[in-house]
Design a protein around this motif. Structure first.
Motif, PDB file in Angstrom:
ATOM      1  N   ASP A  37       0.842  -1.183   0.043  1.00 32.15           N
ATOM      2  CA  ASP A  37      -0.013  -0.210  -0.070  1.00 32.15           C
ATOM      3  C   ASP A  37       0.830   1.278  -0.022  1.00 32.15           C
ATOM      4  O   ASP A  37       1.617   1.409   0.725  1.00 32.15           O
ATOM      5  N   SER A  38       0.626   2.370  -1.005  1.00 36.73           N
ATOM      6  CA  SER A  38       1.441   3.376  -0.992  1.00 36.73           C
ATOM      7  C   SER A  38       1.377   4.443   0.226  1.00 36.73           C
ATOM      8  O   SER A  38       2.286   5.311   0.127  1.00 36.73           O
ATOM      9  N   GLN A  39       0.370   4.113   0.949  1.00 35.13           N
ATOM     10  CA  GLN A  39       0.076   5.149   1.956  1.00 35.13           C
ATOM     11  C   GLN A  39       0.778   4.520   3.284  1.00 35.13           C
ATOM     12  O   GLN A  39       0.731   5.482   4.305  1.00 35.13           O
ATOM     13  N   THR A  44       4.002   3.502   5.104  1.00 41.32           N
ATOM     14  CA  THR A  44       5.496   3.035   5.073  1.00 41.32           C
ATOM     15  C   THR A  44       6.171   2.742   6.508  1.00 41.32           C
ATOM     16  O   THR A  44       7.204   1.857   6.415  1.00 41.32           O
ATOM     17  N   ASP A  54      -0.723   2.601   9.533  1.00 43.49           N
ATOM     18  CA  ASP A  54      -1.093   3.942   8.786  1.00 43.49           C
ATOM     19  C   ASP A  54      -2.017   4.642   9.481  1.00 43.49           C
ATOM     20  O   ASP A  54      -3.375   4.371   9.469  1.00 43.49           O
ATOM     21  N   GLU A 103     -11.311  13.613   6.644  1.00 39.93           N
ATOM     22  CA  GLU A 103     -10.026  13.230   6.325  1.00 39.93           C
ATOM     23  C   GLU A 103      -9.282  14.287   5.811  1.00 39.93           C
ATOM     24  O   GLU A 103      -9.837  15.373   5.436  1.00 39.93           O
ATOM     25  N   ALA A 161      -6.642  14.364   3.365  1.00 36.17           N
ATOM     26  CA  ALA A 161      -6.305  13.960   1.920  1.00 36.17           C
ATOM     27  C   ALA A 161      -6.659  15.312   0.967  1.00 36.17           C
ATOM     28  O   ALA A 161      -6.320  15.126   0.059  1.00 36.17           O
ATOM     29  N   THR A 192      -8.614   7.365   1.275  1.00 37.24           N
ATOM     30  CA  THR A 192      -7.611   6.625   2.141  1.00 37.24           C
ATOM     31  C   THR A 192      -8.330   5.288   2.204  1.00 37.24           C
ATOM     32  O   THR A 192      -7.946   4.334   2.861  1.00 37.24           O
ATOM     33  N   PRO A 234      -7.967   1.541   1.524  1.00 37.67           N
ATOM     34  CA  PRO A 234      -6.651   0.750   0.892  1.00 37.67           C
ATOM     35  C   PRO A 234      -7.309  -0.181  -0.126  1.00 37.67           C
ATOM     36  O   PRO A 234      -8.437  -0.792   0.012  1.00 37.67           O
TER      37      PRO A 234
END
Length: 344
Positions: A34-36, A38, A56, A183, A185, A221, A223
């Motif tokens: 998942d890019s969100q 790390t 996350d 959110e 984003a 957001t 996933p």
């Protein structure tokens, strides 16, 4: 064997070897990275990652365990460490999305299903009564009437189009509940968007503006790492979001209508609107009462359809007089005083 396991938090954006190992482990479990996310809680044996769980904010993602090491002790310990890390960072009410086949595994880790889209996705939380408590709180804001309407909006930012939609819906209902998606984003923060909606509707007497909860899902957001068939992503998102609304939120407030503006530009939003009548009205998808879906034609300013995306483009290009035509005075007052905040 499990006595030899070391648990650690890693940031894969800063550690190339950890990134490679996590990605490979996820791939072996038929999951994407998942890019969100790390930050991962990982389990290692001899410096080799054998299990991982992404964190996350309040969502646990990308949980994978090497098949050679799967067992209740490792499963539970990994999740315990991930949950503890989230708690230490201020997140206590946690969610996860997973395939329906994994429900029993995550139940064993203290998570409970909220809603399931058959063969695609289930949303779970780490509180057995979380959504019911939320709905109980919502129910204190019930209003009298036989026609109770609702709107869910991002309002990024709040435009004359949003204002018209609320005015129209309120005129058709005994009471209208407006939920602002919670959110960050978006270009405009949640707190700002909520304030703009409240300021722009305070003259309408039969409206309640709600700060929406984690139970109203943001497309930004949602996933998708567990869905290999990417054509199913929007179906999964729409189903989760709309069934939560139909099964839990609407009954709490006696909502029986949901209003939405037509979508001429964004294909994802257009598809979402088209799916609403199925998820909200079809008796086959839920045993809860149907919610009548009402699509309202967007207003225009001259020949231009009013939209938040257009406002953002005009802001970015410095066309402030054009922006002023598309937003209520309350929104313009905020924008004109804060242009520097948005690097316009």
């Amino acid at each position: 064997m499990y006595d030899l396991v070391d648990y650690a938090v890693v940031d894969i954006s800063k550690a190339e070897q950890d990134y490679k190992e996590v990605k490979q482990l996820l791939s072996r479990s038929d999951l994407d990275l998942d890019s969100q996310v790390t930050v991962f809680m990982v389990a290692k044996i001899n410096e080799q990652i054998i299990a991982c769980a992404g964190i996350d904010r309040n969502i646990i993602k990308c949980v994978a365990i090497d098949p050679n090491y799967r067992g209740n002790q490792l499963n539970l310990t990994l999740m315990d460490h991930a949950i503890k890390y989230a708690n230490e960072n201020g997140y206590f009410h946690l969610f996860l999305y997973t395939k329906p086949e994994n429900i029993d595994f995550f139940k064993g880790c203290g998570f409970y299903p909220i809603v399931e889209i058959t063969d695609l996705v289930v949303l779970m939380e780490n509180n057995p009564v979380g959504i019911r408590q939320y709905c109980k709180q919502l129910s204190t804001q019930q209003k009298e009437g036989s026609k109770i309407g609702s709107i869910v909006m991002n309002a990024n930012p709040f435009t004359k189009g949003h204002q018209y939609l609320i005015q129209y819906a309120a005129s058709q209902c005994d009471w209208l509940h407006v939920f602002v998606v919670n959110e960050n984003a978006s270009l405009f923060s949640f707190d700002t968007r909520l304030k703009l909606v409240k300021d722009g509707t305070k003259q309408i007497k039969n409206v309640t503006v709600h700060a929406s909860s984690p139970y109203i899902i943001s497309r930004a957001t949602f996933p998708t790492y567990f869905l290999k068939d990417k054509t199913k992503i929007d179906q999964a998102y729409m189903g989760i979001d709309l069934l939560i609304f139909r099964n839990y939120i609407a009954p709490a407030l006696n909502i029986n209508y949901r209003f939405v503006g037509t979508e001429p530009y964004d294909e994802v939003t257009k598809a979402y609107n088209e799916a609403m009548s199925y998820w909200l009205e079809d008796k086959a998808v839920s045993n809860h009462s149907a919610i009548t879906f009402v699509e309202v034609q967007r207003i225009t300013e001259g020949d231009t359809i009013v939209s938040a995306s257009l406002v953002r483009k005009l802001l970015a290009s410095g066309q402030y007089e054009e922006v002023k035509k598309l937003v209520p005075s309350t929104t313009w007052d905020y924008l004109s005083a804060n242009l520097d905040k948005f690097k316009i």
